[in-house]
Design an enzyme around this catalytic site. Structure first.
Site, PDB file in Angstrom:
ATOM      1  N   LYS A  22      46.750   7.224   5.830  1.00 24.87           N
ATOM      2  CA  LYS A  22      47.063   6.289   6.671  1.00 24.87           C
ATOM      3  C   LYS A  22      48.531   5.584   5.784  1.00 24.87           C
ATOM      4  O   LYS A  22      49.776   5.373   6.448  1.00 24.87           O
ATOM      5  CB  LYS A  22      46.406   5.163   6.552  1.00 24.87           C
ATOM      6  CG  LYS A  22      45.143   5.575   7.647  1.00 24.87           C
ATOM      7  CD  LYS A  22      44.271   3.971   7.902  1.00 24.87           C
ATOM      8  CE  LYS A  22      43.487   3.724   6.365  1.00 24.87           C
ATOM      9  NZ  LYS A  22      42.675   4.853   5.778  1.00 24.87           N
ATOM     10  N   THR A  23      48.540   5.430   4.420  1.00 25.06           N
ATOM     11  CA  THR A  23      49.636   4.815   3.719  1.00 25.06           C
ATOM     12  C   THR A  23      50.625   5.763   3.685  1.00 25.06           C
ATOM     13  O   THR A  23      51.745   5.426   3.682  1.00 25.06           O
ATOM     14  CB  THR A  23      49.004   4.225   2.347  1.00 25.06           C
ATOM     15  OG1 THR A  23      47.954   3.085   2.711  1.00 25.06           O
ATOM     16  CG2 THR A  23      50.020   3.609   1.641  1.00 25.06           C
ATOM     17  N   SER A  44      39.435   6.509   4.229  1.00 23.46           N
ATOM     18  CA  SER A  44      39.771   6.332   2.838  1.00 23.46           C
ATOM     19  C   SER A  44      40.427   7.715   2.495  1.00 23.46           C
ATOM     20  O   SER A  44      39.783   8.720   2.368  1.00 23.46           O
ATOM     21  CB  SER A  44      39.045   5.892   2.006  1.00 23.46           C
ATOM     22  OG  SER A  44      39.680   5.614   1.103  1.00 23.46           O
ATOM     23  N   LYS A  69      38.887  -6.263   1.862  1.00 23.39           N
ATOM     24  CA  LYS A  69      38.149  -5.601   2.922  1.00 23.39           C
ATOM     25  C   LYS A  69      37.217  -6.388   3.429  1.00 23.39           C
ATOM     26  O   LYS A  69      36.830  -6.551   4.628  1.00 23.39           O
ATOM     27  CB  LYS A  69      37.682  -4.237   2.527  1.00 23.39           C
ATOM     28  CG  LYS A  69      38.484  -2.993   2.465  1.00 23.39           C
ATOM     29  CD  LYS A  69      39.121  -2.814   3.864  1.00 23.39           C
ATOM     30  CE  LYS A  69      39.645  -1.408   4.187  1.00 23.39           C
ATOM     31  NZ  LYS A  69      40.728  -0.956   3.455  1.00 23.39           N
ATOM     32  N   HIS A  97      41.286  -0.307  11.546  1.00 23.95           N
ATOM     33  CA  HIS A  97      41.694   0.374  10.185  1.00 23.95           C
ATOM     34  C   HIS A  97      42.580   1.445  10.599  1.00 23.95           C
ATOM     35  O   HIS A  97      42.378   2.411  10.445  1.00 23.95           O
ATOM     36  CB  HIS A  97      40.414   0.835   9.724  1.00 23.95           C
ATOM     37  CG  HIS A  97      40.388   1.294   8.368  1.00 23.95           C
ATOM     38  ND1 HIS A  97      39.711   2.316   7.521  1.00 23.95           N
ATOM     39  CD2 HIS A  97      41.300   0.711   7.192  1.00 23.95           C
ATOM     40  CE1 HIS A  97      39.886   2.424   6.286  1.00 23.95           C
ATOM     41  NE2 HIS A  97      40.977   1.363   6.120  1.00 23.95           N
ATOM     42  N   ARG A 108      44.973   2.595  -7.926  1.00 28.46           N
ATOM     43  CA  ARG A 108      45.766   2.060  -6.907  1.00 28.46           C
ATOM     44  C   ARG A 108      46.912   1.247  -7.270  1.00 28.46           C
ATOM     45  O   ARG A 108      46.858   0.729  -8.286  1.00 28.46           O
ATOM     46  CB  ARG A 108      44.708   1.050  -6.136  1.00 28.46           C
ATOM     47  CG  ARG A 108      43.619   1.558  -5.464  1.00 28.46           C
ATOM     48  CD  ARG A 108      43.791   2.025  -3.981  1.00 28.46           C
ATOM     49  NE  ARG A 108      42.816   2.890  -3.365  1.00 28.46           N
ATOM     50  CZ  ARG A 108      42.796   3.053  -2.038  1.00 28.46           C
ATOM     51  NH1 ARG A 108      43.836   2.598  -1.108  1.00 28.46           N
ATOM     52  NH2 ARG A 108      41.897   3.509  -1.542  1.00 28.46           N
ATOM     53  N   ARG A 110      34.712   0.123  -3.852  1.00 31.11           N
ATOM     54  CA  ARG A 110      33.932  -0.980  -3.262  1.00 31.11           C
ATOM     55  C   ARG A 110      32.421  -0.586  -3.387  1.00 31.11           C
ATOM     56  O   ARG A 110      32.149   0.508  -3.446  1.00 31.11           O
ATOM     57  CB  ARG A 110      34.375  -0.921  -1.939  1.00 31.11           C
ATOM     58  CG  ARG A 110      35.646  -1.771  -1.464  1.00 31.11           C
ATOM     59  CD  ARG A 110      35.856  -1.882   0.031  1.00 31.11           C
ATOM     60  NE  ARG A 110      36.392  -0.677   0.520  1.00 31.11           N
ATOM     61  CZ  ARG A 110      35.754   0.240   1.188  1.00 31.11           C
ATOM     62  NH1 ARG A 110      34.583  -0.266   1.519  1.00 31.11           N
ATOM     63  NH2 ARG A 110      36.350   1.126   1.605  1.00 31.11           N
ATOM     64  N   ASP A 119      47.294  -0.731   6.526  1.00 29.37           N
ATOM     65  CA  ASP A 119      46.000  -0.385   6.318  1.00 29.37           C
ATOM     66  C   ASP A 119      45.075  -1.258   7.469  1.00 29.37           C
ATOM     67  O   ASP A 119      44.387  -0.819   7.960  1.00 29.37           O
ATOM     68  CB  ASP A 119      45.447  -0.820   5.033  1.00 29.37           C
ATOM     69  CG  ASP A 119      44.154  -0.480   4.739  1.00 29.37           C
ATOM     70  OD1 ASP A 119      43.614   0.949   4.816  1.00 29.37           O
ATOM     71  OD2 ASP A 119      43.201  -1.034   4.459  1.00 29.37           O
TER      72      ASP A 119
HETATM   73  N1  LIG Z   1      49.058  17.061   3.764  1.00 34.03           N
HETATM   74  C1  LIG Z   1      48.585  15.608   3.616  1.00 34.03           C
HETATM   75  N2  LIG Z   1      48.931  14.530   4.420  1.00 34.03           N
HETATM   76  C2  LIG Z   1      48.740  13.234   3.931  1.00 34.03           C
HETATM   77  N3  LIG Z   1      48.217  12.958   2.668  1.00 34.03           N
HETATM   78  C3  LIG Z   1      48.269  14.150   1.820  1.00 34.03           C
HETATM   79  C4  LIG Z   1      48.527  15.380   2.282  1.00 34.03           C
HETATM   80  N4  LIG Z   1      48.217  16.205   1.129  1.00 34.03           N
HETATM   81  C5  LIG Z   1      47.936  15.252   0.004  1.00 34.03           C
HETATM   82  N5  LIG Z   1      47.998  14.044   0.386  1.00 34.03           N
HETATM   83  C6  LIG Z   1      47.747  12.932  -0.481  1.00 34.03           C
HETATM   84  O1  LIG Z   1      46.642  12.274   0.024  1.00 34.03           O
HETATM   85  C7  LIG Z   1      46.262  10.994  -0.157  1.00 34.03           C
HETATM   86  C8  LIG Z   1      46.433  10.278   1.129  1.00 34.03           C
HETATM   87  O2  LIG Z   1      46.138   9.015   0.699  1.00 34.03           O
HETATM   88  P1  LIG Z   1      46.466   7.337   1.563  1.00 34.03           P
HETATM   89  O3  LIG Z   1      46.741   6.477   0.550  1.00 34.03           O
HETATM   90  O4  LIG Z   1      47.431   7.658   2.299  1.00 34.03           O
HETATM   91  O5  LIG Z   1      45.177   7.175   2.095  1.00 34.03           O
HETATM   92  P2  LIG Z   1      44.783   5.832   3.294  1.00 34.03           P
HETATM   93  O6  LIG Z   1      44.241   6.830   4.280  1.00 34.03           O
HETATM   94  O7  LIG Z   1      45.912   5.042   3.371  1.00 34.03           O
HETATM   95  O8  LIG Z   1      43.264   5.413   2.397  1.00 34.03           O
HETATM   96  P3  LIG Z   1      42.778   3.987   2.252  1.00 34.03           P
HETATM   97  O9  LIG Z   1      42.360   3.327   3.396  1.00 34.03           O
HETATM   98  O10 LIG Z   1      41.682   4.178   1.200  1.00 34.03           O
HETATM   99  O11 LIG Z   1      43.836   3.174   1.631  1.00 34.03           O
HETATM  100  C9  LIG Z   1      47.825  10.506  -0.969  1.00 34.03           C
HETATM  101  O12 LIG Z   1      47.630  10.673  -2.181  1.00 34.03           O
HETATM  102  C10 LIG Z   1      48.561  11.925  -0.537  1.00 34.03           C
HETATM  103  O13 LIG Z   1      49.614  12.067  -1.511  1.00 34.03           O
HETATM  104  O1  LIG Z   2      39.240  -0.904   0.300  1.00 30.57           O
HETATM  105  C1  LIG Z   2      39.644  -0.278  -0.384  1.00 30.57           C
HETATM  106  O2  LIG Z   2      38.917  -0.050  -1.426  1.00 30.57           O
HETATM  107  C2  LIG Z   2      40.502   0.780  -0.239  1.00 30.57           C
HETATM  108  C3  LIG Z   2      40.759   1.081   1.100  1.00 30.57           C
HETATM  109  O3  LIG Z   2      41.786   0.823   1.781  1.00 30.57           O
HETATM  110  C4  LIG Z   2      39.705   1.842   1.842  1.00 30.57           C
HETATM  111  O4  LIG Z   2      38.543   2.031   1.241  1.00 30.57           O
HETATM  112  O5  LIG Z   2      39.614   1.857   3.377  1.00 30.57           O
HETATM  113 CA   LIG Z   3      45.885   3.099   2.147  1.00 30.01          CA
HETATM  114 MN   LIG Z   4      41.915   1.310   3.755  1.00 32.99          MN
END
Ligand SMILES: Nc1ncnc2c1ncn2[C@@H]1O[C@H](COP(=O)(O)OP(=O)(O)OP(=O)(O)O)[C@@H](O)[C@H]1O
Ligand SMILES: O=C([O-])CC(=O)C(=O)O
Ligand SMILES: [Ca+2]
Ligand SMILES: [Mn+2]
Length: 662
Positions: free
Chosen positions: A366-367, A362, A325, A344, A446, A180, A381
């Site tokens: 979360k995911t 990010s 977003k 979020h 992604r 973004r 998310d």
């Molecule tokens: N201990 C841990 N706990 C959680 N995630 C981990 C850990 N170790 C490594 N990771 C890695 O960290 C990343 C967490 O990313 P995730 O997609 O869950 O982010 P998000 O919070 O959903 O962000 P976004 O809002 O950008 O989508 C994943 O690639 C996951 O494999």
């Molecule tokens: O919006 C994006 O590019 C990915 C995301 O979930 C974040 O940054 O929270």
């Molecule tokens: Ca995510």
């Molecule tokens: Mn997000």
């Protein structure tokens, strides 16, 4: 190899037919008792190749019988409904200066022979005078709510960088932007938003005026209308039926259309017939830049939000996350007006109905952590918390793919199949096998897939009030404990701080982690002052008795460079213990500086890692790093000291007092 053409049913061996080392001859002779087969099979019911091809595709019919359709669109013929849809889209695409919409036609221009060449645009659009520009004489083809299969075909045919991977996903490139562009996000400041929104220092809402918005809107609409065809998605946001928002996305790329198909809630055929006028429209002209001579523009990228007009314009970035977003920002404005908190966060639910929220910036998990094979996934998310409970805003998930492994994240791995959009990944040019370790295009690779691709998704994506509120921080300094239990004031302190620390860049050797503070774990998306959301969260957590937790998914045993990332298996055990309720009643001790309550034992996790001081060999370095992080928290929180959170000063004082002390 060319056929040897000897016509006797033998297979060429490369050494002449019947060669000694060759394969045995294939018998094509009829078996003795076999009935002599007449292979003049029934001929197809077509006289020409074109006719044959037209037989291949059956006209799709709505899944719900139209007899039962209620409302404004009942009793309309299919043709009349199509006409109304096109009129509505024509109105969306209308140039504001010419005040008329383009002439629209359904279907792919490449298949013109199949498309009735009738324009369904309103009648008054049909009087092009000689003063009209060429654009008013042309047709724009509308590809309306295409299916994933149709969008695959469009992408592969027309969009460079589109490929089918070995698991069936659609690999795409988002172009120059692979993330973004928050610095290019602008919001129209008018008489209403002036008072309602958060402006100024720290706010993500960079202002623009209405006129400049219209300039950019015209630029986007003219660009879209200049194309042979545009994609239109009519979909929903929010699984709470009473607070559902109808969105329309007009875009130029099949990639964008499939992305939104996956990420928004997909209407049924019946819901689509009754869609009517959208509540919000996105014009995505991302391939086309904004004009840098336009007032307020600081780059050739501009993402413009006009809440009054209920429109968003995207110029100069093809990163699809801007749409997702951008709409999230709109929800952060609309929902609090209805006393609904937008979050979020990820969200899942146990077999007994216990709901957990996962907040975090990010890349904090979360995911990854809300996608849990033992629990129902409500969403990964974006959520709403109303008086009735939680609801997912979206209909899909957007998972980070870097270093993705089948073993550690099987459900996400398996969701990357036909229909899934895979952004900016690298794959083998022959096998189309994706290399998830490869960061050649970007680290932010992604996958966007419909939520039902996760086997234990809870559909409809709603649940009761949360029991646990888990704040995730990826602390690359390695000083925050793997888990701590928070009181309400601490939960609010950390929610408002919105801390995470990632590593700046890995290429030029080891770098210092960089702390990020993003209010409400999503400062880029909030529209009101952070304290508004914080006050709502505090009152909801208090009312429903939710417990707050801080989980460090980042470093252990030292900062980035000397320590290592927390094992995902340990984090999962910690999360399990929170869900089961076991951790609530564990023994706790308090840490210095941050004053966090940390458990002495968690099942499946080595006890010595629970207090980070134990994992650092250099205790002095630990203390220095801890104080450094404490200082960063203090500095960041200063801007909030003059704000009241909730109705009384008491909570505000408690929250301020819940930060680090040293
Ligand atoms: N201990 C841990 N706990 C959680 N995630 C981990 C850990 N170790 C490594 N990771 C890695 O960290 C990343 C967490 O990313 P995730 O997609 O869950 O982010 P998000 O919070 O959903 O962000 P976004 O809002 O950008 O989508 C994943 O690639 C996951 O494999
Ligand atoms: O919006 C994006 O590019 C990915 C995301 O979930 C974040 O940054 O929270
Ligand atoms: Ca995510
Ligand atoms: Mn997000």
């Amino acid at each position: 190899m060319a056929s040897n053409g000897n016509g006797n049913g033998s297979v060429a061996t490369g050494k002449g037919s019947g060669g000694r080392n060759g394969l045995p001859k294939i018998q094509t002779q009829k078996r003795q008792n076999a009935i002599c087969h007449d292979d003049t099979a029934p001929t197809v019911k077509a006289q020409t190749i074109d006719e044959l091809h037209s037989l291949q595709r059956k006209k799709s019919a709505p899944t719900t019988p139209l007899d039962g359709v209620q409302g404004a669109f009942a009793n309309l013929t299919e043709e009349e409904r199509h006409k109304q849809q096109l009129q509505s889209i024509s109105a969306s695409l209308a140039s504001l200066t010419r005040e008329t919409g383009p002439k629209l036609v359904r279907g792919d221009p490449a298949r013109q022979s199949e498309t009735p060449r009738v324009s369904h645009a309103p009648d008054h659009h049909f009087a092009p005078t000689f003063s009209a520009s060429d654009s008013s004489l042309k047709f724009t083809h509308v590809l309306y709510n295409l299916s994933p299969a149709e969008l695959y075909e469009q992408a592969i045919h027309y969009e460079k960088g589109s490929f089918i991977t070995s698991s069936g996903a659609l690999a795409t490139l988002s172009g120059a932007k692979t993330g973004r562009s928050p610095k290019d996000k602008r919001v129209v400041r008018d008489d209403t938003t002036e008072d309602e929104l958060w402006w100024g220092k720290g706010s993500p809402n960079i202002e623009m005026d209405e006129h400049t918005f219209l300039v950019n809107r015209e630029r986007a609409v003219d660009y879209l209308n200049s194309l042979d065809k545009v994609f239109v998605n009519d979909q929903f946001l929010n699984w709470d039926p009473e607070n559902r928002i109808k969105v329309r996305i007009v875009s130029a790329r099949a990639y964008h259309s499939l992305f939104m198909h996956n990420m928004c809630i997909r209407p049924t055929a019946e819901e689509l017939e009754n869609f009517g006028t959208p509540d919000f429209t996105i014009y995505n002209a991302g391939q086309f830049p904004c004009n840098r001579y336009t007032h307020y523009m600081t780059s050739s990228t501009s993402i413009d939000l006009n809440l009054g007009r209920r429109e968003m314009v995207i110029l100069g970035t093809q990163y699809a996350g801007e749409m997702k977003k951008g709409l999230f920002g709109v929800m952060h404005y609309l929902m609090p007006k209805r006393q609904i908190l937008s979050l979020h966060s990820g969200c899942n639910m146990g077999k007994n109905g216990d709901v957990a929220l996962f907040f975090g910036l990010s890349g904090t998990g979360k995911t990854t952590l809300s996608t849990d094979h033992n629990r129902y996934l409500i969403g990964d998310d974006e959520h709403c918390w109303s008086d009735k409970g939680v609801s997912n805003i979206e209909g899909g998930c957007y998972a980070k793919c870097i270093d993705l492994s089948r073993e550690k994240e099987p459900d996400i791995w398996n969701a990357i199949k036909f229909g899934t959009v895979l952004e900016n990944v690298v794959f083998d040019e022959h096998t189309r096998e994706v290399d998830y370790l490869d960061k050649s295009v970007t680290e932010n690779t992604r996958a966007a897939y419909p939520i039902e691709y996760i086997p234990n998704a809870k559909i409809p994506c709603v649940g009761p009030h949360p029991k646990n509120v888990i704040l995730l921080a990826c602390d690359a300094f390695g000083v925050l404990p793997p888990v701590s239990k928070l009181n309400l004031a601490q939960t609010m302190y950390h929610f408002i701080s919105g801390y995470t620390a990632l590593v700046a860049g890995t290429e030029e050797g080891v770098k210092e982690p960089r702390a990020t503070f993003s209010a409400c774990f999503g400062a880029a998306f909030i529209m009101l002052h952070p304290t508004k959301y914080a006050a709502m969260l505090a009152s909801k957590m208090e009312k429903h008795g939710a417990t707050g937790w801080l989980v460090n998914t980042g470093w252990s045993g030292g900062s980035y460079g000397s320590g290592s990332r927390m094992k995902l298996a340990y984090t999962r055990k910690i999360i399990d213990a929170i869900h089961s309720g076991k951790l609530l009643n564990a023994n706790y001790k308090k840490t210095e500086v941050f004053g966090l309550e940390i458990p002495t034992e968690v099942e499946g996790v080595p006890s010595e890692i629970l207090d980070p001081v134990n994992t650092w060999s250099d205790k002095k370095a630990y203390k220095e790093t801890l104080l450094k992080l404490g200082g960063l928290f203090k500095n960041n929180f200063e801007v909030f000291l003059n704000h009241k959170i909730g109705k009384d000063d008491k909570l505000t004082q408690e929250i301020v007092g819940a930060g680090p002390k040293f």
